[in-house]
Design an enzyme around this catalytic site. Structure first.
Site, PDB file in Angstrom:
ATOM      1  N   GLU A 607       0.822  -1.213   0.000  1.00 34.98           N
ATOM      2  CA  GLU A 607       0.000   0.000   0.000  1.00 34.98           C
ATOM      3  C   GLU A 607       0.854   1.261   0.000  1.00 34.98           C
ATOM      4  O   GLU A 607       0.544   2.264  -0.647  1.00 34.98           O
ATOM      5  CB  GLU A 607      -0.943  -0.013   1.213  1.00 34.98           C
ATOM      6  CG  GLU A 607      -1.823   1.204   1.345  1.00 34.98           C
ATOM      7  CD  GLU A 607      -2.670   1.469   0.109  1.00 34.98           C
ATOM      8  OE1 GLU A 607      -3.629   0.726  -0.103  1.00 34.98           O
ATOM      9  OE2 GLU A 607      -2.354   2.406  -0.657  1.00 34.98           O
ATOM     10  N   VAL A 610       2.518   3.771  -2.963  1.00 39.16           N
ATOM     11  CA  VAL A 610       1.892   4.934  -3.595  1.00 39.16           C
ATOM     12  C   VAL A 610       1.139   5.747  -2.544  1.00 39.16           C
ATOM     13  O   VAL A 610       0.218   5.223  -1.889  1.00 39.16           O
ATOM     14  CB  VAL A 610       0.904   4.491  -4.702  1.00 39.16           C
ATOM     15  CG1 VAL A 610       0.337   5.717  -5.419  1.00 39.16           C
ATOM     16  CG2 VAL A 610       1.553   3.545  -5.689  1.00 39.16           C
ATOM     17  N   ALA A 612       2.101   6.820   0.381  1.00 36.86           N
ATOM     18  CA  ALA A 612       2.366   6.389   1.747  1.00 36.86           C
ATOM     19  C   ALA A 612       1.150   5.652   2.327  1.00 36.86           C
ATOM     20  O   ALA A 612       0.636   4.743   1.678  1.00 36.86           O
ATOM     21  CB  ALA A 612       2.782   7.585   2.616  1.00 36.86           C
ATOM     22  N   GLY A 665      11.425  13.999   6.886  1.00 34.06           N
ATOM     23  CA  GLY A 665      11.310  12.571   6.544  1.00 34.06           C
ATOM     24  C   GLY A 665      10.413  12.318   5.341  1.00 34.06           C
ATOM     25  O   GLY A 665       9.904  11.212   5.179  1.00 34.06           O
ATOM     26  N   GLU A 668      12.979  10.553  -0.186  1.00 32.03           N
ATOM     27  CA  GLU A 668      13.640   9.257  -0.232  1.00 32.03           C
ATOM     28  C   GLU A 668      14.989   9.417   0.460  1.00 32.03           C
ATOM     29  O   GLU A 668      15.477  10.542   0.627  1.00 32.03           O
ATOM     30  CB  GLU A 668      13.859   8.863  -1.694  1.00 32.03           C
ATOM     31  CG  GLU A 668      12.586   8.573  -2.462  1.00 32.03           C
ATOM     32  CD  GLU A 668      11.755   7.511  -1.769  1.00 32.03           C
ATOM     33  OE1 GLU A 668      12.183   6.358  -1.740  1.00 32.03           O
ATOM     34  OE2 GLU A 668      10.669   7.848  -1.240  1.00 32.03           O
ATOM     35  N   ASP A 679      10.901   8.856  -8.253  1.00 30.67           N
ATOM     36  CA  ASP A 679       9.990   8.296  -7.257  1.00 30.67           C
ATOM     37  C   ASP A 679       8.535   8.398  -7.729  1.00 30.67           C
ATOM     38  O   ASP A 679       7.765   7.436  -7.632  1.00 30.67           O
ATOM     39  CB  ASP A 679      10.201   9.038  -5.929  1.00 30.67           C
ATOM     40  CG  ASP A 679       9.320   8.492  -4.836  1.00 30.67           C
ATOM     41  OD1 ASP A 679       9.579   7.362  -4.382  1.00 30.67           O
ATOM     42  OD2 ASP A 679       8.345   9.173  -4.451  1.00 30.67           O
ATOM     43  N   LYS A 683       5.734   5.368  -8.866  1.00 33.14           N
ATOM     44  CA  LYS A 683       4.373   5.244  -8.348  1.00 33.14           C
ATOM     45  C   LYS A 683       3.359   5.164  -9.491  1.00 33.14           C
ATOM     46  O   LYS A 683       2.434   4.342  -9.457  1.00 33.14           O
ATOM     47  CB  LYS A 683       4.045   6.429  -7.439  1.00 33.14           C
ATOM     48  CG  LYS A 683       4.854   6.397  -6.148  1.00 33.14           C
ATOM     49  CD  LYS A 683       4.765   7.716  -5.399  1.00 33.14           C
ATOM     50  CE  LYS A 683       5.553   7.661  -4.107  1.00 33.14           C
ATOM     51  NZ  LYS A 683       5.803   8.968  -3.522  1.00 33.14           N
ATOM     52  N   GLY A 798       6.069  10.894   4.938  1.00 35.67           N
ATOM     53  CA  GLY A 798       6.373  11.057   6.361  1.00 35.67           C
ATOM     54  C   GLY A 798       6.390   9.707   7.044  1.00 35.67           C
ATOM     55  O   GLY A 798       5.648   8.806   6.655  1.00 35.67           O
TER      56      GLY A 798
END
Ligand SMILES: NC(=O)C1=CN([C@@H]2O[C@H](COP(=O)(O)OP(=O)(O)OC[C@H]3O[C@@H](n4cnc5c(N)ncnc54)[C@H](O)[C@@H]3O)[C@@H](O)[C@H]2O)C=CC1
Ligand SMILES: N[C@@H](CC=O)C(=O)O
Ligand code: NA
Length: 816
Positions: A607, A610, A612, A665, A668, A679, A683, A798
């Site tokens: 999950e 994509v 987070a 955070g 990457e 990134d 996704k 995050g």
């Protein structure tokens, strides 16, 4: 009246004898009219046998005698008041002298007959019962010692004597008539033949004595006091969650004991069974527990089965050939032959075509069975109507047992699902027509895993344990550990799930702990007790541990773990990952991994690949599963870039905002992956593939945010230096957007299987205009959501939200 029988461990020491006395006294005081049957002190029967055997070889036995004396005398000295000690010590001494005489005889003759052995061994029960009755006499004057060899009459089959029932009945009844008001301590295990020579009753003999007395005297119950809390749902040495069963029927107890639960020896129950007397298994050391009642009725139970038992080591013999087809006498001949030769057949299955028979025996009987078959069926073998019997070794039997199974459909389905999901190969299956028992033959190496997996499956109301192997202890990994630690109790209470991290590795060190790494202190444990990390070894160790309900988590950004995913799925281990590498590499690899996971019945949850923790992958999957079709996806899926353009206002410098995103955070481990668009591209690729498109990263049209010099930076430090140098470039972008009353957005699009991502300036009429923080937004236009799209929006980067997403994936694996 009631029978209380105590095994060797219950009379093994001063402390345990005190526990016995308490139980007996309580029963006596409560007017339950108990009759007590005791075994020899623990270890004494073995010691006596050894002494007898050694005496026959001419070896000395004084050491053994001394040990015997000491153990019994210690009890006298500690539990009998000084003024009463002498007569007891004298009587014991007389018994030991007799024993010494016997051993001297054996030693002189250099011969030990079964008869002498029985007589020698009988001193164990005689001493323990005499002794304990004398200790009890101090509190209950009615205590009396009974040597059962005068009342339990048998044939002369020394070592395993058969009961002379009518005579025994008479004698016990006569005894009880004159002793009804006494508190009798009766020797277990021993009897005597017609000539009055002492015999023993074989395995489980003291239980048998209890059952015989119980049956003759119509006891209200026979309590077997031992050192466990009753009959358990499985072997507690292997299945930590095994629990004690409140009620079992005689049949269930027989089935469970037959296959392993060694609490009682089934044949000893027959006298109680015939009279429907309940047998209660209780723990001398935890007398407040109710234990297990074994009775005629199976009783109501929350669970469809009562327990799972097993035989760790069996060999299987396969017979195949046309010679069996339609020959009704074939199996008769086969099994009569084996029975005649005393080969115990543990399990039989026959294929419906009657073309093959498979049966399991003790490994030590296998060779003999095959040679017997070769002799008996010589003609059939010569005529090729039967092929040479084949022995398969290193197998185990696992059986689920319970009378309620026959009333509950789906039992075998549940069993095979649990075994299949854990990659346990079933070699043969047998279900008794009684449906009390379904047995499977599996590889011996899989037994522990199978027992745990099946136990979890059938006792579902109990907590399930997920065994986790976690790779990566950085931003996401460490946060996940903190969350798992904080939620441990909640998960147990509300979801009945326990998540145990049994393996951890970062790029430096790795650590394994089958009981679960302490998540409060994992860092220190890893540093102090960890070994040097090596991913290949980590994976092999995970496979070798062979634990049930296993999950591998990839919380790294490394390319290496993905090269192991296929092998991991093939070991029937699920994978949860926030690492996007595996799903965004070659399409071929994406396909292979998804297919392998499905084929092996394990989960592949990602999950957080994509958006987070936002529900995006799951939503897309549900749309696809329910037959919807994706027409268009528009999305902002870089939390970092979203944050940057939501904060790159006024005086803010681009460099500072990027640094801040990294500190928070969002980025990457290498921020160039975010700002270079890789990134985001990963996704979109994953979504496009999950939406059914065959697409490679080279097919994606990727628009740039960065000027050339930043794109070319060879390290993260160099990248930041180049960012600083490019402030003018970014400020121009900022100014342009402000002048036009727009905001800068990096937007992905999937239409007709084509993916593009580019930098756009959008005004307030655009649905992606109003975002803040690290927000992601995704809009699915589908056949069903055509007029107005389905939109998901929220923080898309995050550590908290990402680890939360990994956590949710884990709980979803557990829910299966
Ligand atoms: N930060 C976020 O918001 C989100 C991050 N992710 C993903 O989370 C993953 C981890 O990111 P961070 O925790 O920020 O990274 P990090 O750099 O803080 O931690 C990575 C960890 O992986 C370990 N590691 C690297 N190679 C390894 C190997 N071969 N064997 C064992 N351990 C190895 C490192 O030692 C370190 O403990 C990345 O794949 C990222 O894409 C996914 C969604 C959101
Ligand atoms: N670095 C990523 C985190 C999520 O995958 C992002 O910024 O979106
Ligand atoms: Na997500």
């Amino acid at each position: 009246m009631k029978i209380l029988k105590f095994g060797g461990t219950s009379v093994g020491s001063v402390e345990s004898i005190q526990a016995v006395l308490k139980i007996v006294k309580a029963s006596f005081d409560a007017g339950e009219n108990p009759l007590v049957v005791l075994s020899a002190m623990s270890g004494v029967t073995n010691l006596l046998t050894k002494m007898a055997e050694e005496a026959a070889e001419g070896k000395p036995f004084d050491e053994g005698l001394k040990q015997l004396e000491e153990r019994h005398f210690e009890v006298v000295k500690k539990l009998i008041a000084v003024k009463y000690q002498n007569p007891v010590l004298t009587r014991l001494k007389l018994l030991f002298n007799e024993l010494e005489e016997l051993l001297l005889g054996v030693s002189a003759l250099k011969e030990l007959s079964n008869q002498s052995r029985d007589l020698i061994v009988s001193y164990g029960e005689r001493c323990s019962n005499f002794l304990v009755s004398k200790v009890m006499e101090q509190e209950v004057a009615e205590s009396e010692y009974i040597n059962a060899s005068y009342y339990v009459k048998t044939d002369s089959n020394f070592g395993n004597a058969h009961l002379n029932e009518p005579l025994t009945n008479q004698l016990i009844q006569a005894l009880y008539q004159t002793h009804a008001d006494k508190l009798l301590f009766v020797t277990g295990f021993i009897g005597s033949n017609e000539q009055g020579r002492v015999t023993t009753l074989g395995r489980g003999g003291s239980d048998y004595t209890a059952a015989i007395f119980g049956s003759v005297l119509n006891a209200s119950a026979i309590e077997i006091w031992t050192d466990v809390n009753g009959m358990l749902t499985a072997d507690p040495r292997i299945v930590k969650k095994a629990f004690s069963l409140p009620v079992l029927s005689y049949t269930e107890a027989m089935e469970l004991s037959y296959f392993g639960a060694k609490v009682i020896y089934p044949p000893t129950m027959v006298p109680a069974f015939l009279k429907k007397i309940p047998i209660v298994i209780r723990n001398t050391f935890e007398p407040h527990l109710a234990g297990t009642v074994i009775q005629f009725e199976s009783g109501k139970s929350t669970y469809p089965i009562k327990g799972i038992s097993s035989i760790a080591d069996v060999s299987v013999i396969n017979l195949t050939g046309s010679g069996m087809v339609g020959k009704s006498g074939f199996s008769g001949r086969l099994f009569t032959l084996l029975a005649r030769e005393q080969i115990n057949v543990i399990l039989i299955t026959q294929s419906s075509s009657e073309h093959s028979i498979t049966f399991a025996v003790n490994p030590s009987d296998a060779e003999k069975a095959v040679s017997l078959i070769q002799n008996e069926f010589e003609l059939e073998l010569l005529a090729n109507k039967l092929s040479t019997p084949v022995i398969e070794e290193n197998l185990s039997i696992l059986a689920i047992v319970g009378e309620n199974m026959k009333r509950t459909p789906g039992m075998s389905g549940k069993l095979f699902h649990a075994l299949g999901r854990n990659g346990i190969n079933v070699r043969a299956i047998a279900q008794g027509s009684s449906e009390f028992n379904i047995s499977v033959i599996i590889n011996k190496d899989d037994l522990a895993k199978a027992l745990n997996a099946v136990h979890d499956a059938f006792f579902a109301e109990l907590k399930r344990t997920l065994h986790v192997f976690n790779l990566g202890t950085g931003n996401i990994g460490a946060t996940l550990f903190r969350q798992l630690h904080e939620q441990h109790d909640f998960l147990l209470d509300h979801n009945d799930v326990e998540i145990k991290v049994v393996g951890v590795s970062n790029s430096r060190r790795m650590l394994f702990n089958v009981d679960g790494v302490n998540l409060e202190n994992w860092q220190q444990e890893l540093d102090e007790n960890g070994e040097v990390a090596d991913l290949g070894t980590f994976v092999s160790k995970m496979q070798a541990m062979n634990l049930p309900n296993c999950v591998f988590i990839d919380n790294t950004a490394s390319k290496l773990p993905a090269t192991y995913y296929e092998e991991i799925f093939k070991s029937n281990i699920s994978i949860v990952t926030c690492n996007k590498i595996a799903n965004s590499g070659d399409y071929q690899q994406y396909r292979l991994l998804h297919d392998t996971a499905r084929k092996h019945g394990v989960d592949f949850f990602y999950e957080t690949n994509v958006g987070a923790g936002l529900p995006i992958v799951r939503v897309l999957k549900d749309l696809m599963l329910s037959g919807d079709r994706i027409l268009k996806i528009e999305a902002i899926l870089s939390g970092t870039i979203s944050y940057i353009f939501n904060n790159f206002h006024g005086d803010a410098s681009f460099y500072d905002v990027v640094k801040k995103a990294q500190e928070l955070g969002y980025t990457e481990p290498d921020p160039r992956d975010d700002l270079g668009g890789i990134d985001f591209m990963r996704k979109m690729l994953i979504l496009a593939r999950d939406a059914g498109n065959v697409i490679e990263s080279s097919d994606v049209e990727l628009g740039n945010i960065l000027p050339e010099n930043c794109l070319k930076a060879n390290s993260v430090d160099e990248f930041y230096t180049e960012l600083l140098k490019s402030e003018d470039y970014f400020n121009a972008l900022k100014l342009k957007a402000a002048n036009e009353g727009k905001v800068i957005r990096y937007i992905g699009n999937l239409t007709n299987g084509k993916v593009s991502i580019d930098l756009q300036m959008v005004d307030s009429s655009h649905p992606f205009y109003a975002l803040s923080g690290s927000d992601n937004i995704i809009s699915f236009t589908t056949e069903r959501y055509k007029e107005r799209p389905l939109v998901v929006k929220g923080p898309g980067a995050g550590a908290e939200v990402t680890s939360g997403g990994v956590f949710a994936d884990l709980v979803n694996v557990a829910a299966k």
